[in-house]
Design an enzyme around this catalytic site. Structure first.
Site, short mmCIF file in Angstrom:
data_model
loop_
_atom_site.label_atom_id
_atom_site.label_comp_id
_atom_site.label_asym_id
_atom_site.label_seq_id
_atom_site.Cartn_x
_atom_site.Cartn_y
_atom_site.Cartn_z
CG HIS A 158 34.45 19.41 97.75
ND1 HIS A 158 33.88 18.40 96.94
CD2 HIS A 158 35.17 20.34 96.97
CE1 HIS A 158 33.97 18.86 95.91
NE2 HIS A 158 34.74 19.82 95.72
CG ASN A 169 35.56 19.57 92.29
OD1 ASN A 169 34.64 18.79 93.09
ND2 ASN A 169 35.80 20.58 92.68
CB CYS A 183 32.08 21.92 96.06
SG CYS A 183 32.77 22.05 94.28
N1 ACO Z 1 48.60 22.92 83.07
C1 ACO Z 1 49.64 23.57 83.17
N2 ACO Z 1 49.81 24.77 83.60
C2 ACO Z 1 48.68 25.22 84.26
C3 ACO Z 1 47.45 24.69 84.34
C4 ACO Z 1 47.36 23.75 83.76
N3 ACO Z 1 46.31 22.58 83.56
N4 ACO Z 1 46.60 25.60 84.88
C5 ACO Z 1 47.16 26.61 85.21
N5 ACO Z 1 48.58 26.60 84.87
C6 ACO Z 1 49.68 27.72 84.87
C7 ACO Z 1 49.02 29.10 85.02
O1 ACO Z 1 48.89 29.66 83.57
C8 ACO Z 1 50.08 29.79 85.66
O2 ACO Z 1 51.44 30.08 84.80
P1 ACO Z 1 52.13 31.51 85.19
O3 ACO Z 1 52.69 31.28 86.15
O4 ACO Z 1 52.92 31.42 83.91
O5 ACO Z 1 51.06 32.62 85.10
C9 ACO Z 1 50.54 28.81 86.69
O6 ACO Z 1 50.15 27.27 86.30
C10 ACO Z 1 50.22 28.81 88.15
O7 ACO Z 1 48.58 29.18 88.00
P2 ACO Z 1 47.78 29.03 89.42
O8 ACO Z 1 46.40 29.39 89.03
O9 ACO Z 1 48.39 30.22 90.31
O10 ACO Z 1 48.22 27.74 90.04
P3 ACO Z 1 47.57 27.20 91.41
O11 ACO Z 1 48.96 26.90 92.20
O12 ACO Z 1 47.05 28.37 92.19
O13 ACO Z 1 46.69 26.08 91.00
C11 ACO Z 1 44.27 25.43 91.04
C12 ACO Z 1 45.53 26.22 90.37
C13 ACO Z 1 44.69 24.12 90.80
C14 ACO Z 1 43.02 25.83 90.29
C15 ACO Z 1 44.27 25.82 92.37
O14 ACO Z 1 44.36 27.29 92.75
C16 ACO Z 1 42.92 25.41 93.20
O15 ACO Z 1 42.57 24.27 93.19
N6 ACO Z 1 41.98 26.42 93.70
C17 ACO Z 1 40.81 26.13 94.51
C18 ACO Z 1 39.96 25.25 93.43
C19 ACO Z 1 38.56 25.14 94.38
O16 ACO Z 1 38.51 24.77 95.61
N7 ACO Z 1 37.50 25.22 93.79
C20 ACO Z 1 36.03 25.04 94.72
C21 ACO Z 1 35.55 24.03 94.52
S1 ACO Z 1 34.89 24.04 92.80
C22 ACO Z 1 33.14 24.36 92.92
O17 ACO Z 1 32.54 25.00 93.95
C23 ACO Z 1 32.33 24.21 91.58
#
Ligand code: ACO
Length: 356
Positions: free
Chosen positions: A283, A313, A115
Site C-alpha cells: 500500500h 495515497n 487502505c
Molecule cells: N507541510 C509542512 N509541514 C507539515 C505538514 C505539511 N503538509 N504536515 C505536518 N507538518 C509539520 C507538523 O506540524 C510538525 O511540525 P512541528 O514539528 O513544528 O510540530 C512537523 O511537520 C512534523 O510532523 P509529524 O506529523 O510528526 O511528521 P511525520 O514525519 O510523522 O510525517 C506523516 C507525517 C507523513 C503523516 C506520517 O506520519 C505518515 O505517513 N503517517 C502514516 C500515514 C498512514 O500510513 N496512514 C494509513 C493509511 S491511510 C487510510 O487508511 C485511510
C-alpha cells in the site's frame, strides 16, 4: 477433487484529469514541496472534476478490466466494491456500478476497510469462488478523497490557477490545520476481473487479515456519523469534524510493524520465503513506511514497485492500481508469485499471495 481458484484475468484503472503538484498545494496552505516529498514521497496527486464520483472512477476502471480480461459484462456474477468515499451515504457504490455497467442483478458487496479494502475484497472473492458461489467477479477499489479537502470554492480556483484571489489569512490557517493529512491523498479508481479456474497453479493462494479496533480513533472521521443526532449539522462542519483525524506518527509506527508481521505470517503459513516472491506490492501511504518494510523483509529493490510519487495515497484503489501498472509494463508475468501488503484505518491490515 480440485479446488477452484480465483484468477486475475484482467485489470484496469482510471486516473482523474487534474494533476496537482506539491507546489500548487503550497499556494493555499503552509506547506512545501520539500516537506511533502521528504516526509511522504508524494510529488503529485490527481483530483476529479467537480461532479465526478467514486462510482464513476470505478466504472471506467471496471470497463478497462473487463476488456482486458475479455469478459462480457453479462458474465459477471459478483461485484465487490471497496471504498471509504462512496457517492452517497447509502446505497453503496456497488449498486451504482452495477446499474451503470448494465450488469445482471447480481450480488454487490460494499466493503469499507479503507487502505486494506482491496485485500479484504480478495479474501471475499476467494471464499465465494472456492465455495462455488461465483465464477466471474468484478473487484473494484476507488476513492474520491478530494471531497475531504476543506478548501473553499475560491481556494480551489486559486489552487488550479483559475483565479488570482489568494486565500484570506483565516482560510490559509484553516487549510493549514489539515495539511499533515490532505497533502497525502489523491483520487483514483482501479479494478480487476477474477475468474474461477480449476487449474490450481494460478490464482489467489492465501490471505492473512487482521483488525484491532481499539486504535480506531488514531485515524477516523469524528463527525457526520450516526453517533450524532442529527448525524450531520453545521456545528460539526465549523469544527472540522467532517475531515479525518490522524495521529500520523502513531499510524506510521503501527503500519511499519504490522505490514512486516503479516507478510511474514502469510509466507510462513504457505512454506514460502521472500525469495520465492517475484514482486511485492505494498500500500502506498508513505514511501518511508514501505522502505522500512522492504528492509525488514529483505526484499531487493527490483522486486518492489512504488507509485506514491505520482498518485499519493489512493486508499482502496492503491493496490489494484499498482497491479494494473505492473501488468501493463510486463512487470507481472503469468506464473509470478505476487505478495500484496497493506495497512489502514480500522486499524486493519493484510497480506495476500497471488499467483498471476
Ligand atoms: N507541510 C509542512 N509541514 C507539515 C505538514 C505539511 N503538509 N504536515 C505536518 N507538518 C509539520 C507538523 O506540524 C510538525 O511540525 P512541528 O514539528 O513544528 O510540530 C512537523 O511537520 C512534523 O510532523 P509529524 O506529523 O510528526 O511528521 P511525520 O514525519 O510523522 O510525517 C506523516 C507525517 C507523513 C503523516 C506520517 O506520519 C505518515 O505517513 N503517517 C502514516 C500515514 C498512514 O500510513 N496512514 C494509513 C493509511 S491511510 C487510510 O487508511 C485511510
Amino acid at each position: 477433487m480440485r479446488f477452484m481458484r480465483a484468477v486475475i484475468v484482467g485489470s484496469g484503472s482510471e486516473i482523474p484529469p487534474n494533476a496537482v503538484t506539491n507546489q500548487m498545494l503550497a499556494r493555499i496552505m503552509d506547506t512545501s514541496d520539500e516537506w511533502i516529498r521528504e516526509r511522504s514521497g508524494v510529488e503529485t496527486r490527481y483530483y476529479v472534476d467537480l461532479g465526478t464520483a467514486t462510482s464513476d472512477l470505478g466504472v471506467a476502471a471496471a470497463r478497462r478490466a473487463l476488456a482486458e480480461g475479455a469478459t462480457a459484462p453479462e458474465d459477471v456474477d459478483l461485484v465487490v466494491f471497496a471504498t471509504m468515499t462512496p457517492d452517497y451515504y447509502f446505497p453503496g457504490a456497488g449498486p451504482l456500478l452495477q446499474a451503470k455497467l448494465g450488469l445482471r442483478n447480481v450480488p454487490c458487496f460494499d466493503i469499507r476497510q479503507q487502505c486494506v479494502g482491496f485485500l479484504y475484497g480478495l479474501q471475499l472473492v476467494d471464499a465465494h469462488v472456492r465455495a462455488g458461489l461465483a465464477r466471474t467477479v468484478l473487484l473494484v477499489g476507488a476513492e474520491v478523497h478530494s471531497g475531504f479537502m476543506p478548501y473553499s470554492a475560491a481556494n480551489w480556483d486559486y489552487l488550479y490557477g483559475r483565479s488570482d484571489v489568494p486565500p484570506t489569512p483565516a482560510e490559509h490557517a484553516w487549510n493549514s490545520r489539515f495539511r499533515h493529512l490532505t497533502v497525502l491523498f489523491g483520487d483514483a479508481g482501479a479494478a480487476v476481473v477474477l475468474q474461477a479456474q480449476e487449474d490450481g497453479s494460478r490464482g489467489i493462494v492465501d490471505s492473512v487479515l487482521g483488525t484491532d479496533g481499539a486504535d480506531y480513533d488514531k485515524l477516523y472521521v469524528p463527525g457526520t456519523g450516526f453517533k450524532h443526532r442529527p448525524y450531520t449539522d453545521p456545528e460539526q462542519f465549523a469544527r472540522g469534524d467532517h475531515i479525518p483525524v490522524m495521529d500520523g506518527r502513531y499510524v506510521f509506527k503501527l503500519a511499519a510493524t504490522r505490514m512486516v508481521e503479516v507478510a511474514q505470517q502469510v509466507l510462513a503459513r504457505n512454506g514460502l520465503r521472500i525469495d520465492d516472491v517475484a514482486l511485492v506490492l505494498m500500500h502506498q501511504a508513505n514511501r518511508r513506511i514501505n522502505e522500512h518494510c522492504q528492509k525488514a523483509l529483505g526484499v531487493p529493490d527490483d522486486k518492489v514497485v512504488h507509485n506514491i510519487h505520482k498518485y499519493g495515497n489512493t486508499t482502496a484503489a492503491t493496490i489494484p492500481l499498482l497491479w494494473d501498472e505492473c501488468a501493463r509494463r510486463g512487470r507481472i508475468r503469468p506464473g509470478d508469485l505476487v505478495l500484496l501488503v497493506a495497512f489502514g484505518a480500522g486499524m486493519s491490515w493484510g497480506a495476500t499471495l497471488v499467483r498471476a
